[in-house]
Design an enzyme around this catalytic site. Sequence first.
Site, mmCIF file in Angstrom:
data_model
loop_
_atom_site.group_PDB
_atom_site.id
_atom_site.type_symbol
_atom_site.label_atom_id
_atom_site.label_comp_id
_atom_site.label_asym_id
_atom_site.label_seq_id
_atom_site.Cartn_x
_atom_site.Cartn_y
_atom_site.Cartn_z
ATOM 1 N N GLN A 98 0.846 -1.193 0.000
ATOM 2 C CA GLN A 98 0.000 0.000 0.000
ATOM 3 C C GLN A 98 0.883 1.245 0.000
ATOM 4 O O GLN A 98 1.835 1.342 0.784
ATOM 5 C CB GLN A 98 -0.916 0.042 1.216
ATOM 6 C CG GLN A 98 -1.953 1.168 1.092
ATOM 7 C CD GLN A 98 -2.770 1.375 2.348
ATOM 8 O OE1 GLN A 98 -2.292 1.926 3.322
ATOM 9 N NE2 GLN A 98 -4.016 0.936 2.313
ATOM 10 N N TYR A 177 -5.907 11.331 4.317
ATOM 11 C CA TYR A 177 -4.570 11.599 3.798
ATOM 12 C C TYR A 177 -4.669 12.284 2.425
ATOM 13 O O TYR A 177 -5.737 12.698 2.005
ATOM 14 C CB TYR A 177 -3.764 10.305 3.782
ATOM 15 C CG TYR A 177 -3.572 9.739 5.168
ATOM 16 C CD1 TYR A 177 -2.898 10.463 6.156
ATOM 17 C CD2 TYR A 177 -4.110 8.498 5.527
ATOM 18 C CE1 TYR A 177 -2.747 9.971 7.443
ATOM 19 C CE2 TYR A 177 -3.957 7.994 6.813
ATOM 20 C CZ TYR A 177 -3.279 8.750 7.770
ATOM 21 O OH TYR A 177 -3.140 8.253 9.049
ATOM 22 N N ARG A 224 -7.840 2.266 -1.884
ATOM 23 C CA ARG A 224 -8.598 2.231 -0.627
ATOM 24 C C ARG A 224 -9.329 3.558 -0.451
ATOM 25 O O ARG A 224 -8.744 4.636 -0.648
ATOM 26 C CB ARG A 224 -7.663 1.989 0.555
ATOM 27 C CG ARG A 224 -8.411 1.475 1.795
ATOM 28 C CD ARG A 224 -7.474 1.089 2.907
ATOM 29 N NE ARG A 224 -8.108 0.093 3.775
ATOM 30 C CZ ARG A 224 -7.924 0.044 5.087
ATOM 31 N NH1 ARG A 224 -7.164 0.929 5.690
ATOM 32 N NH2 ARG A 224 -8.511 -0.895 5.803
#
Length: 367
Positions: A98, A177, A224
């Site tokens: 990731q 984020y 994600r």
Amino acid sequence: MSTLFDPVPFGALELPNRLVMSPMGRGRTTVDGTPLPVMAEYYAQRAGAGLVISEATHPSPVAVGHAHSVRLHTAEQARAWAEVVDAVHRRGGRMYLQIMHAGRISHPDLHGETPLAPSAVRADGTARVFRGKPDYPVPRPMTEDDIARTVEDFARCARTAAEIGFDGVEIHGANGYLLHQFLASATNRRSDAHGGDIAGRIRFAVEVARAVAAEVGPERVGMRLSPGFPLNDMSEPDRTETYPALLTELDRLGLGHVHFVAGSDTDLVRRLSRLWKRTVVINCGTGPLDTDSTLAAADRALKDGAHLLSFGRQFLANPDLPERLRTRAPLNAWQPPFFYEGSARGYTDYPVLSDTAPDTPAVTAAH
């Protein structure tokens, strides 16, 4: 539940079960974010997952979000990560990396620079640095050059991941984020091509996905997402319009999967799961740490449109989680004091069923 433990196709792979180890930052790194050798043991212990997704990994120094978060932008970091993925493969596992840029959820104490973000909107809260917990600063709005450089950082990191043996990559577009900050009008107040209306606000995420897919192949890339999740001071009043538009563009790129975070807008996740044409991964959340509750959460997610089910703390405390669920064995209790930093304790010392004598059942967490 029978389908939970049946093989399932996933892009070019075939997974032995539908259980995904969710990405979880554990902080077992050097000061510069290089994986420590104990990480290889930790991930290899959990290779029985259908798919292991690594903890969020930063593609550049300025992408770092907190102390002891792991990185992949130097040759030394690549060598250390290669040991990790090799260990997983030797155990018969499959592993994705990731990739994450923290954006405004950062601090100059971590990398010497003002954090980057779509706009100069400070996050409420305090940063996790090596000493103390200072307030997040006002970030610097990214220039077009910053944006182009960051897209290339993601692409380069993905290319390196493929070269050292990862089976694919997942782009972190969730949890407040950088990519999430571009998606939300509360944090993206730009008036240029990367802001304004929904088409502008999804542009950066799509550019990152396109660049990463060009490096490793779209079927080996996922993203994600956490629509409506307020973590890290996020707000998305127009999420019901934003995310269908984003998924439409990601579908055109041929991405292999989308991965929805627990705590997201449940109704919207159901809608998006039915909109997405390929693999849907739904994070089942923590909940009570017992076998029946975990299986019930998996069943609900399958009914909501999931193809794969990701678990975090269940895998943290139970390296052999698939076998425990298959046999309905008790689950180990996790150890919060050792979640984010430390050594082997609370990291690689959780027992597996084969270590447990028949008359000494595994400890079930209190809840």
